[in-house]
Design an enzyme around this catalytic site. Structure first.
Site, mmCIF file in Angstrom:
data_model
loop_
_atom_site.group_PDB
_atom_site.id
_atom_site.type_symbol
_atom_site.label_atom_id
_atom_site.label_comp_id
_atom_site.label_asym_id
_atom_site.label_seq_id
_atom_site.Cartn_x
_atom_site.Cartn_y
_atom_site.Cartn_z
ATOM 1 N N CYS A 24 56.905 60.670 14.982
ATOM 2 C CA CYS A 24 56.163 60.860 16.224
ATOM 3 C C CYS A 24 54.809 60.163 16.151
ATOM 4 O O CYS A 24 54.732 58.958 16.285
ATOM 5 C CB CYS A 24 56.062 62.345 16.543
ATOM 6 S SG CYS A 24 55.864 62.628 18.302
ATOM 7 N N GLU A 80 63.035 66.572 11.778
ATOM 8 C CA GLU A 80 62.944 67.725 10.863
ATOM 9 C C GLU A 80 63.488 69.011 11.463
ATOM 10 O O GLU A 80 63.970 69.879 10.744
ATOM 11 C CB GLU A 80 61.497 67.943 10.401
ATOM 12 C CG GLU A 80 60.494 68.387 11.468
ATOM 13 C CD GLU A 80 59.798 67.227 12.186
ATOM 14 O OE1 GLU A 80 60.385 66.124 12.229
ATOM 15 O OE2 GLU A 80 58.688 67.423 12.705
ATOM 16 N N HIS A 132 61.398 64.234 16.426
ATOM 17 C CA HIS A 132 61.145 65.010 15.207
ATOM 18 C C HIS A 132 62.475 65.395 14.559
ATOM 19 O O HIS A 132 63.027 66.452 14.870
ATOM 20 C CB HIS A 132 60.394 66.304 15.557
ATOM 21 C CG HIS A 132 58.985 66.076 15.992
ATOM 22 N ND1 HIS A 132 57.934 66.095 15.115
ATOM 23 C CD2 HIS A 132 58.468 65.809 17.212
ATOM 24 C CE1 HIS A 132 56.805 65.859 15.783
ATOM 25 N NE2 HIS A 132 57.106 65.684 17.050
HETATM 26 N N1 GLN Z 1 49.906 62.943 19.857
HETATM 27 C C1 GLN Z 1 51.061 62.133 20.024
HETATM 28 C C2 GLN Z 1 51.673 62.250 21.402
HETATM 29 O O1 GLN Z 1 51.359 63.160 22.135
HETATM 30 C C3 GLN Z 1 52.097 62.463 18.954
HETATM 31 C C4 GLN Z 1 52.669 63.830 19.111
HETATM 32 C C5 GLN Z 1 53.399 64.289 17.886
HETATM 33 O O2 GLN Z 1 53.272 63.700 16.826
HETATM 34 N N2 GLN Z 1 54.154 65.366 18.002
HETATM 35 O O3 GLN Z 1 52.478 61.443 21.789
#
Ligand code: GLN
Length: 562
Positions: free
Chosen positions: A398, A527, A525
């Site tokens: 992300c 995970e 994600h």
């Molecule tokens: N802050 C970034 C976004 O909003 C990444 C978010 C995250 O890593 N969950 O896109």
């Protein structure tokens, strides 16, 4: 529906979640279908707005629910796919009651905690426990309900009252109350103290609930006379006093319960003895024991913002654990506060700076997990650059993927002003931008949340090989910003390959770098869907690459076998 309620006494942080999910595991091992509900008596409607620093990670479900990290435990232990409604909070309950009040559903009545809030809690529990979450049809046999907090907390009172009423209405054959408590050892005498447990059981009974079981947490196994005392003073039969003493890893907990015949006693309480079989915990036994005996380890540098509290990245840590075990390795996670890597820190905290770099250089791979806000971003960019230039396996999740894009734009394309508009709204080269799925003007509720499909653009990429699927991957998202589609062409000329995109082709979901042993960034994600025994593909890839086994693994799985 049969309910198993798990409450906690004495102190928080006793491992109530692990105890409750382990009870679920044992019941599941007896052939029953199990679901679970976590009650969080705080006023937030969900965990989405809570800081990982304070409360640990925010867990994300398929349906986009942002929930307490304990739901992650239930999903991993019981292999479930829960819904946002499986996490009840005071905020959600009050919101539903107040909405009804405004609609006029209680017209003419005084709306009160009892019966309106308590009825809403009971209705919620009864309807959510009936949702199938294990991939099969129809409701489960047993619903494990974990009541967060400690008995006696003001905020959990309405829940206790609702659960008391639920117990009364479903009857004793359908309800089992397990109270998790602490048995400390004090001072030089080294005696196991039962008084804190006695007090918390008394508190519970004063509220109208008598526990059928005690699950006592202790450092060492409970002594026979401690058990006798607890039984006598807490009004719980000796056979129902379970002991969860400290174990080398949490996978031992279901085994510990089975060894004490907890399943039999619980099944007896729930009048399920005739439908359930003996517990089959073969896989759990092998996993728990294998892990205890692992000798080789792999050093993984975790470069993040919230490294002070490891619960902030709980699912990432679990996913690394699952992947490492699949490779017969013990994970050795090297926590690096991203800001310590920055040049600024060389001046202000030189020791921390050199230690951070030493740790990074001593690691076999680098992982930059998700995060929000600009703290530590410069350090993460340095870590990604280090991994790219030195051909060290890299996984960016992300924010970690967005970091790669910024780094490569700056270093390879020479766009000095490359940034995400999250960190610099007026960035000269906005390579990561706000791309809401819905309205561009409406700011509330703009996070892209939950399961989305990523289409793989080619079968010739490491991601497709690791997922054993050349077409698509379904993973959970939680972000607002994305790679700017306008710069994708130029980025691809620099050697980056956007091998996964969403169905519109506009959103970049997976990037890989050519001429690098393993350099993968994902907007989702992975995970959250990792399971013991079924590690997440990309975490497995990272660990395999870190230990030089990736190529051999890919070759041996070329024919689609897992
Ligand atoms: N802050 C970034 C976004 O909003 C990444 C978010 C995250 O890593 N969950 O896109």
């Amino acid at each position: 529906m049969k309910y198993v309620l798990v409450t906690g006494g004495v102190v928080s942080g006793l491992g109530k979640g692990v105890t409750a999910s382990s009870i679920g595991v044992v019941l599941k091992a007896c052939g029953l279908r199990v679901t679970s509900i976590k009650i969080d008596p705080y006023l937030n409607t969900d965990a989405g707005t809570m800081s990982p620093f304070e409360h640990g990670e925010v867990f994300v479900l398929d349906d986009g629910g942002e929930v307490d990290l304990d739901l992650g435990n239930y999903e991993r232990f019981l292999d479930l796919r829960l819904t946002r409604d499986n996490n009840i909070t005071t905020g959600k309950i009050y919101q539903s009651v107040l909405e009804k009040e405004r609609k006029g559903d209680y017209l003419g009545k005084t709306v009160q905690v009892v019966p309106h809030i308590t009825d809403a809690i009971k209705d919620w529990i009864e309807s959510v426990s009936a949702i199938p979450v294990d991939g099969k049809e129809g409701p489960a046999d047993v619903c494990v309900i974990e009541l967060g907090g400690t008995v006696g907390d003001i905020e959990s009172m309405p829940f206790i009252e609702a659960l008391r009423q639920l117990f009364f209405s479903v009857g004793p054959d359908n309800f089992c109350l397990i109270h998790v408590s602490l048995v400390p050892v004090l001072g030089v005498v080294g005696e196991q103290k039962t008084k804190p447990t006695q007090h918390s059981v008394r508190e519970l009974r004063a509220l109208g609930l008598t526990p059928h079981f005690l699950a006592c947490r202790s450092a060492q196994p409970l002594l026979e006379n401690t058990k006798q005392k607890l039984s006598q003073f807490c009004h719980v039969p000796g056979a129902n006093i379970l002991n969860i003493h400290d174990v080398p890893n949490i996978w031992h907990v279901p085994l510990l319960l089975r060894n004490q015949n907890a399943h039999e006693a619980i099944l007896k309480q729930l009048a399920l003895l005739r439908v359930a079989g003996p517990p089959n915990l073969q896989e759990w036994t092998t996993r728990a024991e294998t892990f205890d005996n692992l000798t080789n380890s792999v050093k993984i540098a975790m470069v993040g913002k919230y490294v002070g509290l490891t619960d902030s990245y709980l699912s990432v840590v679990k996913a690394l654990l699952h992947a490492c075990i699949a490779c017969s390795l013990k994970p050795s996670i090297e926590w690096i506060a991203a800001s310590d890597l920055e040049d600024e820190s060389a001046k202000l905290t030189p020791e921390a700076h050199s230690k951070a770099w030493e740790t990074l250089r001593g690691s076999a791979c680098v992982l930059v997990p998700g995060g929000f806000g600009d703290r530590g971003v410069t350090g993460m960019i340095l870590a990604a650059k280090y991994a790219r230039e030195n051909k060290i396996p890299y996984l960016g999740i992300c924010l970690g993927m967005q970091i790669s894009v910024i780094e490569i734009s700056r270093s390879i394309l020479g766009w000095k002003g490359a940034n995400s508009t999250e960190f610099d709204e007026d960035a000269p080269n906005p390579v990561v931008i706000f791309m809401p799925e819905g309205s561009r003007t409406h700011m509330g509720n703009t996070m892209r949340l939950g399961s989305r499909r990523t289409l793989l653009q080619t079968a010739d990429c490491i991601t497709a090989k690791l997922y054993h699927n050349p077409e698509y991957v379904d993973e959970r998202h939680r972000h607002r910003y994305e790679v700017n589609p306008k710069v994708v062409g130029e980025l691809e000329q620099s050697g980056l390959r956007f091998v996964g995109r969403d169905e519109s082709g506009e959103r970049m979901e997976i990037l890989e770098l050519s001429n690098h042993p393993f350099y993968v960034g994902v907007q989702f994600h992975p995970e959250y869907k990792s399971r013991p025994g079924r590690p997440s593909a990309l975490f497995l890839g990272l660990v395999l690459a870190a230990t030089g086994q990736l190529e051999a693994y890919v070759k041996s799985h070329q024919n689609g076998s897992i």
